[in-house]
Design a protein around this motif. Sequence first.
Motif, PDB file in Angstrom:
ATOM      1  N   PRO A   1       1.145  -1.022  -0.158  1.00  0.00           N
ATOM      2  CA  PRO A   1      -0.377  -0.140   0.044  1.00  0.00           C
ATOM      3  C   PRO A   1       1.264   1.558  -0.526  1.00  0.00           C
ATOM      4  O   PRO A   1       1.824   1.317   0.602  1.00  0.00           O
ATOM      5  N   ASP A   2       0.339   2.341  -0.300  1.00  0.00           N
ATOM      6  CA  ASP A   2       1.294   3.694  -0.429  1.00  0.00           C
ATOM      7  C   ASP A   2       1.008   4.164   0.955  1.00  0.00           C
ATOM      8  O   ASP A   2       2.610   5.232   1.082  1.00  0.00           O
ATOM      9  N   TYR A   3       0.365   3.981   1.780  1.00  0.00           N
ATOM     10  CA  TYR A   3       1.073   4.191   3.649  1.00  0.00           C
ATOM     11  C   TYR A   3       2.007   3.541   4.273  1.00  0.00           C
ATOM     12  O   TYR A   3       2.184   4.728   5.008  1.00  0.00           O
ATOM     13  N   LEU A   4       2.702   2.803   3.046  1.00  0.00           N
ATOM     14  CA  LEU A   4       3.619   2.376   3.504  1.00  0.00           C
ATOM     15  C   LEU A   4       4.748   2.056   2.821  1.00  0.00           C
ATOM     16  O   LEU A   4       6.201   2.152   3.352  1.00  0.00           O
ATOM     17  N   VAL A   5       5.015   3.490   2.140  1.00  0.00           N
ATOM     18  CA  VAL A   5       5.797   3.764   1.220  1.00  0.00           C
ATOM     19  C   VAL A   5       6.446   4.967   1.844  1.00  0.00           C
ATOM     20  O   VAL A   5       5.705   6.247   2.572  1.00  0.00           O
ATOM     21  N   PRO A   6       7.838   4.946   2.339  1.00  0.00           N
ATOM     22  CA  PRO A   6       8.252   6.145   3.617  1.00  0.00           C
ATOM     23  C   PRO A   6       8.250   7.478   2.889  1.00  0.00           C
ATOM     24  O   PRO A   6       7.704   7.731   1.806  1.00  0.00           O
ATOM     25  N   ALA A   7       8.109   8.175   3.099  1.00  0.00           N
ATOM     26  CA  ALA A   7       7.283   9.529   3.202  1.00  0.00           C
ATOM     27  C   ALA A   7       9.114  10.322   1.917  1.00  0.00           C
ATOM     28  O   ALA A   7       8.254  10.942   0.731  1.00  0.00           O
TER      29      ALA A   7
ATOM     30  N   ALA B   1      10.510   5.734  -5.421  1.00  0.00           N
ATOM     31  CA  ALA B   1      10.083   4.616  -4.892  1.00  0.00           C
ATOM     32  C   ALA B   1       9.014   4.098  -5.664  1.00  0.00           C
ATOM     33  O   ALA B   1       8.428   4.829  -5.352  1.00  0.00           O
ATOM     34  N   ARG B   2       8.304   3.316  -6.589  1.00  0.00           N
ATOM     35  CA  ARG B   2       6.898   2.765  -6.439  1.00  0.00           C
ATOM     36  C   ARG B   2       6.709   4.168  -7.799  1.00  0.00           C
ATOM     37  O   ARG B   2       5.222   4.473  -7.340  1.00  0.00           O
ATOM     38  N   PRO B   3       7.429   4.188  -8.685  1.00  0.00           N
ATOM     39  CA  PRO B   3       6.941   5.355  -9.561  1.00  0.00           C
ATOM     40  C   PRO B   3       5.412   5.058 -10.118  1.00  0.00           C
ATOM     41  O   PRO B   3       4.792   5.866 -10.258  1.00  0.00           O
ATOM     42  N   GLU B   4       4.932   3.791  -9.586  1.00  0.00           N
ATOM     43  CA  GLU B   4       3.852   3.482 -10.280  1.00  0.00           C
ATOM     44  C   GLU B   4       2.438   4.052  -9.559  1.00  0.00           C
ATOM     45  O   GLU B   4       1.084   4.059 -10.197  1.00  0.00           O
ATOM     46  N   LEU B   5       3.101   3.922  -7.865  1.00  0.00           N
ATOM     47  CA  LEU B   5       2.328   4.679  -7.505  1.00  0.00           C
ATOM     48  C   LEU B   5       1.641   5.981  -7.834  1.00  0.00           C
ATOM     49  O   LEU B   5       0.297   6.560  -6.870  1.00  0.00           O
TER      50      LEU B   5
END
Length: 562
Positions: free
Chosen positions: A501-507, A513-517
Amino acid sequence: MAAEDSALGFEHMGLDGRLLRAVAELGWASPTAIQAQAIPLALEGRDILARARTGSGKTGAYGLPLLQHLLRIKGSSAVAQAVRALVLVPSKELGQQVVRSLRQLAAFCAREVRVADLCAHCGLDAQRPVLMEKPDVVVGTPGRVLAHLNANSLSLRSSLELLVLDEADLLLSFGFGEDIKALLCQLPKIYQALLMSATFNPDVEALNELVLHNPVRLCPAQPRLPGSCQLRQFALRCAQEEDKFLLLCALLKLGLLRGRALLFVGTLPRCYRLKLFLEQFGIAACALNAQLPASSRAHILTQFNLGIYDYIVATDEELPALPSKVPTRKGRKGRKAAAPAAHSRGQDPEFGVARGIDFQDVAAVINFDVPGSVEAYIHRVGRTARADKPGTALTLALPEEYPALARIEEALAGEAGQCPLQPYQLCTQEIESLRYRCRDAMRSVTKQAVKEARLREIKEELLNSEKLKCHFEDNPRDLLLLRHDRPLHPASLQPQLRHLPDYLVPASLRGIARPELRKRRRLPGGGARRRGASCRAQGRTNPLQTFKYAKHRARRPAPPPS
């Protein structure tokens, strides 16, 4: 070697035009340091003992003189067809790579020069027809070549003119010492010999005394690994085992590691454990180890080079040299019994992952476990940053591995052009949100799961084995029992771990990171598609958002029957 000699191009070395054309097709603009030094001396007929780092072009350094020698013999006069060159390699995978390279160099003179591959995945009987045609060059491991010599399907005593030992430092350490001694007894007294190696050690010196006669030693003035401008080397000291898995999960799931990578571990069980751990997150990886058949290992390498897999989990467990006489077990008076040889554990003595194999387009090498020696580290990291391409190496170390890491850093710091391993900059607090997911995945990968994964792999190899087809045809019940045996589930997969999930990606990492998000679907005419329109267009409307309340009207009484 003079400076002007080292600056010579291929066109000034006196090579045949067909070889120069093949070199141009391969894109070799200029010779490497070892090629510039070795090719002119080899063309003069000198014996050579050369040391050069992995990926420096050692195959071309002996391949071009070898082919030039054969073309000169065949072009001077009509000569009888015979085996005139022998290339010994320590592993089947490296042998197939050498065959492929020699055939590429001989692409425009294939009718004049034929190369036989004794590292193919077939028995001696299947290779005899190829040897009966007396190819010009034979490539194989010492054990396979000696088997053909003893079976009288190959004869070298009266025809051999050139002997090459590639990766010479491994030939004795892989247990081929006795095979080489027996093989040398069946060679002529006079021949030219070339020894190529990435390191000089007592094993290479022993081969030097056995094979070479007044050799020229070549050691190009270059470090054993590329410089910091081409190869970036990092190290990260972890407090506990869980931190290694957490960091690897963050690198792969957050997209911080771009490109294909080799993951090296120390033991075979850890190889399968790491593979199953990655499968929990939907990361496809294949395991490469010495217990797999040669055909399966070659298939894995091909799939990796073709881009089917992006990650290989490998173990470079090297087999100890076999003693000339197997020691007997002693009595109880404090004498230790002889340890069983690695061959008895089902490992292929002709297997070598980290040494000499040309994995294509490897962007990074991750030492999940610190290698036990400096040479092992060099050969692991040498799989990346090849042929002037950039590469990255990352070593993860636990407290008990700090001494081995310090020895590696000290050895590299003492070489010219080498920089010490840089600390990998990553704030562990930013990836703490992934720790509970890593713990869930690690709990699923138990010792029993690893054991069943290995059993499943063995079962698949038995079903696909060409050698067992006849047995299964005569014993169909065995095949039925094997196919209908209880299914093995090595680890209970958790689908929720595949999605991050997006909320787990560090700010701080959301920008890289994860450009598809961050991508938003756009309409053909421009502008972002509205969320509601997108959902309705795909028939995925939210019933809670589209629900409308309406008062129920009282039903009219039914009309009386007429």
